[in-house]
Write an enzyme that holds these catalytic residues in place. Sequence first.
Site, mmCIF file in Angstrom:
data_model
loop_
_atom_site.group_PDB
_atom_site.id
_atom_site.type_symbol
_atom_site.label_atom_id
_atom_site.label_comp_id
_atom_site.label_asym_id
_atom_site.label_seq_id
_atom_site.Cartn_x
_atom_site.Cartn_y
_atom_site.Cartn_z
ATOM 1 N N THR A 57 2.124 -1.855 8.982
ATOM 2 C CA THR A 57 2.675 -2.742 10.070
ATOM 3 C C THR A 57 2.823 -4.299 9.626
ATOM 4 O O THR A 57 3.493 -5.044 10.121
ATOM 5 C CB THR A 57 1.681 -3.007 11.326
ATOM 6 O OG1 THR A 57 0.220 -3.404 10.655
ATOM 7 C CG2 THR A 57 1.314 -1.432 11.733
ATOM 8 N N GLY A 58 2.366 -4.444 8.291
ATOM 9 C CA GLY A 58 2.413 -5.968 7.753
ATOM 10 C C GLY A 58 1.310 -6.806 8.138
ATOM 11 O O GLY A 58 1.028 -7.897 7.757
ATOM 12 N N GLY A 105 -2.299 -6.052 8.225
ATOM 13 C CA GLY A 105 -3.340 -5.758 7.336
ATOM 14 C C GLY A 105 -2.955 -6.815 6.037
ATOM 15 O O GLY A 105 -4.039 -7.559 5.687
ATOM 16 N N ASN A 119 6.353 -23.610 7.834
ATOM 17 C CA ASN A 119 4.908 -23.394 7.698
ATOM 18 C C ASN A 119 4.846 -23.362 6.195
ATOM 19 O O ASN A 119 3.623 -23.203 5.614
ATOM 20 C CB ASN A 119 4.664 -22.227 8.274
ATOM 21 C CG ASN A 119 4.702 -22.228 9.690
ATOM 22 O OD1 ASN A 119 5.571 -21.595 10.264
ATOM 23 N ND2 ASN A 119 3.934 -22.987 10.298
ATOM 24 N N CYS A 141 2.880 -3.312 4.151
ATOM 25 C CA CYS A 141 2.009 -2.349 4.590
ATOM 26 C C CYS A 141 2.692 -1.510 5.578
ATOM 27 O O CYS A 141 3.706 -1.768 5.915
ATOM 28 C CB CYS A 141 0.682 -2.750 4.759
ATOM 29 S SG CYS A 141 0.463 -3.896 6.220
ATOM 30 N N LYS A 160 1.556 -30.508 10.757
ATOM 31 C CA LYS A 160 1.198 -29.101 11.090
ATOM 32 C C LYS A 160 0.593 -28.378 10.100
ATOM 33 O O LYS A 160 -0.721 -27.843 10.241
ATOM 34 C CB LYS A 160 2.094 -28.283 12.048
ATOM 35 C CG LYS A 160 2.813 -28.930 13.279
ATOM 36 C CD LYS A 160 3.640 -28.361 13.968
ATOM 37 C CE LYS A 160 3.943 -29.247 15.019
ATOM 38 N NZ LYS A 160 5.448 -28.581 15.483
ATOM 39 N N ASP A 215 0.546 -1.287 0.016
ATOM 40 C CA ASP A 215 0.163 -0.136 -0.035
ATOM 41 C C ASP A 215 0.894 1.130 -0.037
ATOM 42 O O ASP A 215 2.011 1.092 -0.076
ATOM 43 C CB ASP A 215 -1.036 -0.054 1.390
ATOM 44 C CG ASP A 215 -0.228 0.233 2.408
ATOM 45 O OD1 ASP A 215 0.865 0.207 2.593
ATOM 46 O OD2 ASP A 215 -0.985 0.221 3.539
#
Length: 148
Positions: free
Chosen positions: A67-68, A70, A99, A65, A135, A8
Amino acid sequence: MKIAIGADHNGYELKEAVKSHVEKLGHEVEDFGCHQCAETDYPDVAAEVGKSIQQGNNERGILICGTGIGVSITANKLKGIRAALAHDYYSAERAQLSNNAQILTMGAQIIGVEAAKKNVEAYLNVSWEGGSQRKVDKIDQVEQDENN
């Protein structure tokens, strides 16, 4: 590797620095914007990057963005997408190794340019080897159960 990247307006400058670095590392980059510093809503960009990965047009993605958070939330709404917020080298590396995250997210108001570059290297320089397959399968099962 083909990498989708997007941000963004809050992440525009960091995206440009990261994009240049990823290209210097020898990867092909598809830039989903924003392409100027004009106000851009992070859900729009995050959805485009995530869909490009869903469709197989890109192997991995990087979203930025303020903060990362969103972009991470938005990307994780897409079926089959695992986006991981990481502001340190170890977490960025583990996003992929533990992951099988297809997308790395970062916050331009949280992390500096040099740290972001190191995180991107950590994320892109490793490959999923099934380390926590059980997982990851459970994550996928939660998604399946939610959609039924």
